[in-house]
Design an enzyme around this catalytic site. Structure first.
Site, PDB file in Angstrom:
ATOM      1  N   GLY A 145      45.246  32.743  53.879  1.00 16.17           N
ATOM      2  CA  GLY A 145      45.841  32.028  54.998  1.00 16.17           C
ATOM      3  C   GLY A 145      45.658  32.771  56.296  1.00 16.17           C
ATOM      4  O   GLY A 145      44.998  33.810  56.352  1.00 16.17           O
ATOM      5  N   GLU A 165      40.541  28.837  57.453  1.00 20.56           N
ATOM      6  CA  GLU A 165      41.019  30.099  56.881  1.00 20.56           C
ATOM      7  C   GLU A 165      40.597  30.258  55.416  1.00 20.56           C
ATOM      8  O   GLU A 165      40.255  31.360  54.987  1.00 20.56           O
ATOM      9  CB  GLU A 165      42.538  30.211  57.008  1.00 20.56           C
ATOM     10  CG  GLU A 165      43.015  30.529  58.410  1.00 20.56           C
ATOM     11  CD  GLU A 165      42.727  31.949  58.846  1.00 20.56           C
ATOM     12  OE1 GLU A 165      42.385  32.810  58.007  1.00 20.56           O
ATOM     13  OE2 GLU A 165      42.851  32.224  60.059  1.00 20.56           O
ATOM     14  N   GLU A 202      38.298  33.449  54.318  1.00 18.28           N
ATOM     15  CA  GLU A 202      38.816  34.496  53.435  1.00 18.28           C
ATOM     16  C   GLU A 202      38.293  34.427  52.005  1.00 18.28           C
ATOM     17  O   GLU A 202      38.302  35.436  51.311  1.00 18.28           O
ATOM     18  CB  GLU A 202      40.344  34.472  53.426  1.00 18.28           C
ATOM     19  CG  GLU A 202      40.925  34.906  54.750  1.00 18.28           C
ATOM     20  CD  GLU A 202      42.403  35.187  54.710  1.00 18.28           C
ATOM     21  OE1 GLU A 202      43.065  34.859  53.702  1.00 18.28           O
ATOM     22  OE2 GLU A 202      42.910  35.733  55.699  1.00 18.28           O
ATOM     23  N   PRO A 204      62.901  33.714  59.021  1.00 23.68           N
ATOM     24  CA  PRO A 204      62.484  34.733  59.995  1.00 23.68           C
ATOM     25  C   PRO A 204      62.110  36.069  59.354  1.00 23.68           C
ATOM     26  O   PRO A 204      61.399  36.865  59.965  1.00 23.68           O
ATOM     27  CB  PRO A 204      63.721  34.903  60.893  1.00 23.68           C
ATOM     28  CG  PRO A 204      64.477  33.625  60.747  1.00 23.68           C
ATOM     29  CD  PRO A 204      64.209  33.143  59.339  1.00 23.68           C
ATOM     30  N   GLU A 245      39.324  41.366  48.631  1.00 29.02           N
ATOM     31  CA  GLU A 245      38.853  40.759  47.384  1.00 29.02           C
ATOM     32  C   GLU A 245      39.535  39.406  47.224  1.00 29.02           C
ATOM     33  O   GLU A 245      40.652  39.213  47.686  1.00 29.02           O
ATOM     34  CB  GLU A 245      39.223  41.671  46.213  1.00 29.02           C
ATOM     35  CG  GLU A 245      38.757  41.165  44.858  1.00 29.02           C
ATOM     36  CD  GLU A 245      39.198  42.096  43.722  1.00 29.02           C
ATOM     37  OE1 GLU A 245      38.486  42.121  42.718  1.00 29.02           O
ATOM     38  OE2 GLU A 245      40.241  42.745  43.837  1.00 29.02           O
TER      39      GLU A 245
END
Length: 137
Positions: free
Chosen positions: A42, A58, A62, A79, A108
């Protein structure tokens, strides 16, 4: 006075299928940066970008995988979910075929069968997210 808001992020639960459309597991990445550990792939949504487009970008950056979004699992916004700063993440369930390759911020990328997920190594609130995902299957 400037308005301060949480950073908007996306996370993807990539369900990997083989060439005969059999479920193999999900993709987790080993993070290159703090906090170190395993995570869902992400990242941040860019200004001017739809969250769905950010998710696909993303995942490709990745894991090298092209994904198809199945559904929004939920929005996670505690939060305290990220030790660096307040983030609100749109978490999507998606599907892909092929072998993931760790790229960009991922040292990885690996496929894990659901019963083999090392929950104790997950960073952020990703253990909670994956428990929600598995309960909803």
């Amino acid at each position: 006075m400037a308005i301060k808001t949480p950073y908007l992020t996306v996370d993807g639960i990539i369900k990997i299928f083989d060439e005969k459309d059999r479920f193999r597991g999900i993709v987790l990445i080993e993070r290159k940066n703090e906090p170190l550990g395993l995570a869902l792939p992400g990242g941040f949504v860019d200004v001017g970008e739809r969250v769905e487009d950010a998710l696909k970008r993303e995942m490709k950056e990745e894991t090298s995988l092209e994904v198809e979004i199945i559904k929004l699992l939920g929005v996670y916004s505690d939060p305290r979910r990220d030790p660096r700063f307040h983030t609100a993440s749109c978490v999507f369930v998606c599907r892909a075929t092929g072998e993931p390759v760790g790229m960009d911020d991922a040292k990885e990328a690996k496929i894990y069968a659901l019963e083999e997920i090392p929950f104790e190594r997950l960073v952020f609130d990703h253990a909670e997210i994956l428990h929600d995902f598995i309960e909803g299957m």
